[in-house]
Design a protein around this motif. Sequence first.
Motif, PDB file in Angstrom:
ATOM      1  N   MET A   1      -3.007  -2.214 -23.361  1.00 15.91           N
ATOM      2  CA  MET A   1      -2.470  -2.176 -21.995  1.00 15.91           C
ATOM      3  C   MET A   1      -2.303  -0.727 -21.542  1.00 15.91           C
ATOM      4  SD  MET A   1      -0.792  -3.246 -19.210  1.00 15.91           S
ATOM      5  CE  MET A   1      -0.559  -4.988 -19.390  1.00 15.91           C
ATOM      6  N   HIS A   2      -2.880  -0.439 -20.398  1.00 20.25           N
ATOM      7  CA  HIS A   2      -2.742   0.888 -19.800  1.00 20.25           C
ATOM      8  C   HIS A   2      -2.005   0.725 -18.480  1.00 20.25           C
ATOM      9  CE1 HIS A   2      -4.964   4.679 -18.061  1.00 20.25           C
ATOM     10  NE2 HIS A   2      -3.659   4.873 -18.212  1.00 20.25           N
ATOM     11  N   ILE A   3      -0.962   1.519 -18.265  1.00 16.24           N
ATOM     12  CA  ILE A   3      -0.245   1.455 -17.001  1.00 16.24           C
ATOM     13  C   ILE A   3      -0.318   2.830 -16.335  1.00 16.24           C
ATOM     14  CG2 ILE A   3       1.963   1.017 -15.850  1.00 16.24           C
ATOM     15  CD1 ILE A   3       2.648  -0.927 -18.086  1.00 16.24           C
ATOM     16  N   SER A   4      -0.874   2.854 -15.131  1.00 18.94           N
ATOM     17  CA  SER A   4      -0.919   4.092 -14.349  1.00 18.94           C
ATOM     18  C   SER A   4       0.097   3.969 -13.232  1.00 18.94           C
ATOM     19  CB  SER A   4      -2.306   4.299 -13.740  1.00 18.94           C
ATOM     20  OG  SER A   4      -3.267   4.420 -14.756  1.00 18.94           O
TER      21      SER A   4
ATOM     22  N   SER B   1     -12.401   5.445 -13.306  1.00 18.72           N
ATOM     23  CA  SER B   1     -12.666   5.491 -14.746  1.00 18.72           C
ATOM     24  C   SER B   1     -12.237   4.196 -15.433  1.00 18.72           C
ATOM     25  CB  SER B   1     -11.946   6.682 -15.377  1.00 18.72           C
ATOM     26  OG  SER B   1     -10.589   6.630 -15.025  1.00 18.72           O
ATOM     27  N   ASN B   2     -11.274   3.484 -14.848  1.00 19.51           N
ATOM     28  CA  ASN B   2     -10.777   2.272 -15.480  1.00 19.51           C
ATOM     29  C   ASN B   2     -10.218   1.364 -14.387  1.00 19.51           C
ATOM     30  OD1 ASN B   2      -9.615   0.331 -17.083  1.00 19.51           O
ATOM     31  ND2 ASN B   2      -8.082   1.681 -18.025  1.00 19.51           N
ATOM     32  N   PRO B   3     -11.041   0.448 -13.894  1.00 20.96           N
ATOM     33  CA  PRO B   3     -10.560  -0.399 -12.799  1.00 20.96           C
ATOM     34  C   PRO B   3      -9.304  -1.155 -13.234  1.00 20.96           C
ATOM     35  CG  PRO B   3     -12.904  -0.721 -13.160  1.00 20.96           C
ATOM     36  CD  PRO B   3     -12.398   0.102 -14.306  1.00 20.96           C
ATOM     37  N   GLY B   4      -8.379  -1.329 -12.349  1.00 14.27           N
ATOM     38  CA  GLY B   4      -7.124  -1.995 -12.720  1.00 14.27           C
ATOM     39  C   GLY B   4      -6.634  -2.908 -11.624  1.00 14.27           C
TER      40      GLY B   4
ATOM     41  N   HIS C   1      -5.225  -3.112 -17.316  1.00 14.93           N
ATOM     42  CA  HIS C   1      -4.792  -1.871 -16.654  1.00 14.93           C
ATOM     43  C   HIS C   1      -4.026  -2.227 -15.384  1.00 14.93           C
ATOM     44  CE1 HIS C   1      -6.121   2.169 -14.595  1.00 14.93           C
ATOM     45  NE2 HIS C   1      -4.877   2.232 -15.028  1.00 14.93           N
ATOM     46  N   LEU C   2      -2.818  -1.740 -15.278  1.00 14.49           N
ATOM     47  CA  LEU C   2      -2.034  -1.926 -14.054  1.00 14.49           C
ATOM     48  C   LEU C   2      -1.895  -0.574 -13.373  1.00 14.49           C
ATOM     49  CD1 LEU C   2       0.913  -4.184 -15.389  1.00 14.49           C
ATOM     50  CD2 LEU C   2      -1.166  -4.926 -14.182  1.00 14.49           C
ATOM     51  N   ILE C   3      -2.149  -0.546 -12.081  1.00 13.58           N
ATOM     52  CA  ILE C   3      -1.963   0.684 -11.302  1.00 13.58           C
ATOM     53  C   ILE C   3      -0.786   0.434 -10.364  1.00 13.58           C
ATOM     54  CG2 ILE C   3      -3.024   2.332  -9.707  1.00 13.58           C
ATOM     55  CD1 ILE C   3      -5.775   1.435 -10.793  1.00 13.58           C
ATOM     56  N   LEU C   4       0.307   1.148 -10.568  1.00 11.92           N
ATOM     57  CA  LEU C   4       1.535   0.888  -9.809  1.00 11.92           C
ATOM     58  C   LEU C   4       1.734   1.959  -8.743  1.00 11.92           C
ATOM     59  CD1 LEU C   4       3.927  -0.002 -12.796  1.00 11.92           C
ATOM     60  CD2 LEU C   4       2.302  -1.475 -11.573  1.00 11.92           C
ATOM     61  N   LEU C   5       1.881   1.518  -7.509  1.00  9.27           N
ATOM     62  CA  LEU C   5       2.089   2.450  -6.386  1.00  9.27           C
ATOM     63  C   LEU C   5       3.577   2.428  -6.023  1.00  9.27           C
ATOM     64  CD1 LEU C   5      -0.920   1.209  -6.146  1.00  9.27           C
ATOM     65  CD2 LEU C   5      -0.816   1.971  -3.779  1.00  9.27           C
ATOM     66  N   CYS C   6       4.234   3.571  -6.154  1.00  8.01           N
ATOM     67  CA  CYS C   6       5.668   3.649  -5.853  1.00  8.01           C
ATOM     68  C   CYS C   6       5.867   4.351  -4.518  1.00  8.01           C
ATOM     69  CB  CYS C   6       6.405   4.435  -6.931  1.00  8.01           C
ATOM     70  SG  CYS C   6       6.136   3.814  -8.589  1.00  8.01           S
ATOM     71  N   GLY C   7       6.136   3.547  -3.492  1.00  2.95           N
ATOM     72  CA  GLY C   7       6.337   4.130  -2.164  1.00  2.95           C
ATOM     73  C   GLY C   7       7.726   4.714  -1.997  1.00  2.95           C
ATOM     74  N   ARG C   8       7.900   5.488  -0.942  1.00  3.18           N
ATOM     75  CA  ARG C   8       9.205   6.084  -0.555  1.00  3.18           C
ATOM     76  C   ARG C   8       9.305   6.063   0.954  1.00  3.18           C
ATOM     77  NH1 ARG C   8      13.576   8.096  -3.815  1.00  3.18           N
ATOM     78  NH2 ARG C   8      12.921   7.120  -5.753  1.00  3.18           N
ATOM     79  N   TYR C   9      10.332   6.636   1.495  1.00  2.00           N
ATOM     80  CA  TYR C   9      10.562   6.738   2.941  1.00  2.00           C
ATOM     81  C   TYR C   9      10.540   5.360   3.587  1.00  2.00           C
ATOM     82  CZ  TYR C   9       9.226  11.443   1.536  1.00  2.00           C
ATOM     83  OH  TYR C   9       9.118  12.616   0.871  1.00  2.00           O
ATOM     84  N   GLU C  10      10.025   5.287   4.816  1.00  2.00           N
ATOM     85  CA  GLU C  10      10.020   3.999   5.517  1.00  2.00           C
ATOM     86  C   GLU C  10       8.907   3.078   5.028  1.00  2.00           C
ATOM     87  OE1 GLU C  10      12.382   2.964   7.646  1.00  2.00           O
ATOM     88  OE2 GLU C  10      13.296   4.837   7.015  1.00  2.00           O
ATOM     89  N   GLY C  11       8.120   3.573   4.101  1.00  2.00           N
ATOM     90  CA  GLY C  11       7.024   2.742   3.587  1.00  2.00           C
ATOM     91  C   GLY C  11       5.698   3.455   3.723  1.00  2.00           C
ATOM     92  N   LEU C  12       4.651   2.714   3.425  1.00  2.00           N
ATOM     93  CA  LEU C  12       3.305   3.285   3.431  1.00  2.00           C
ATOM     94  C   LEU C  12       2.558   2.836   4.685  1.00  2.00           C
ATOM     95  CD1 LEU C  12       4.159   3.285   0.381  1.00  2.00           C
ATOM     96  CD2 LEU C  12       1.769   2.918  -0.147  1.00  2.00           C
ATOM     97  N   ASP C  13       1.664   3.664   5.139  1.00  2.00           N
ATOM     98  CA  ASP C  13       0.729   3.284   6.202  1.00  2.00           C
ATOM     99  C   ASP C  13       0.068   1.966   5.770  1.00  2.00           C
ATOM    100  OD1 ASP C  13      -1.897   3.114   7.552  1.00  2.00           O
ATOM    101  OD2 ASP C  13      -1.428   5.117   8.324  1.00  2.00           O
TER     102      ASP C  13
END
Length: 284
Positions: free
Chosen positions: A1-4, A77-80, A105-117
């Motif tokens: 398991m790879h976590i990005s 390099s490593n689809p997730g 592979h899990l790719i985790l996006l950590c947003g901040r502020y009011e959120g993401l576009d």
Amino acid sequence: MHISVITIFPEIFSGFLSTSLIGSAIDRNLMRASIHNLRDYTGDEHRSVDDEPFGGGPGMVMSAIPWISAVNQIAESNPGWRILLSPQGTRLSEEKVGELATRGHLILLCGRYEGLDERVSDTVVDEEISIGDYVLSGGEVAAMVLIETVSRQIPGVIGQWQSVQQDSFRSGLLDYPHYTRPRKVDTLEVPDVLLSGDHRAIADWRFRESLRATLRKRPDLIASVKLTSQQRRILGQVEAEEGSPLEFSESPTESLLHQNTGRSSHESAQTEKTRLRTCTSFKR
Ligand code: ADE
């Protein structure tokens, strides 16, 4: 398991990923974690990641392009499986965790502020996940929750696989009470059965106490638990000991079952330029 993980605060993760079970799992190559600084994927000298919202309003919105570049480069390099942590996501559950643990592979996006576009979700996100109905200042803590719970499902991470199997929510019931030395704390003694050495009696007691804990703390869970007729009989006894909150012919369990099946709420409930980047890899 790879976590990005993609974040503007990579430092938050260093203690978390080097300590306790996760630190040990990474040391033993059972899992791998890479932390990417979103600012490394910006195109401007100020490394800015946010801007004012179109249409006006408070706060700032995270710009789409750094996120899209980051996710695409990492996935090259490593689809997730790409997860945005967000209060608008599907609620994380033990079932969802089991499903995520099967992905390489899990790719985790950590947003901040009011959120993401919104165009980030539109293009590079497979799933949005929330850890609960409350708003955090960013997705980092939620990502740690997800990493910790998924890591428990990786064979070898928890010394005793049995303890993962017995986790609350896996059986659908809450955990039974645990005791250790000393035998007596003030006037409170350890239940005799746990000192008896009778493994059958101990298992029976633990099952009853799991039922009792669930009835007291999370009665809503009981209706979905699969029980044998013998276990159902024990549930009836525990309900009687606890005193049914309903004074009618239905036990709380029956009542919940009827609510769920009768009214079908159960069904309804339910690389841009190659340049120096500071990807902190937690694989040794
Ligand atoms: N980001 C902000 N709040 C969150 C939540 N409740 N779950 C996941 N990510 C979040």
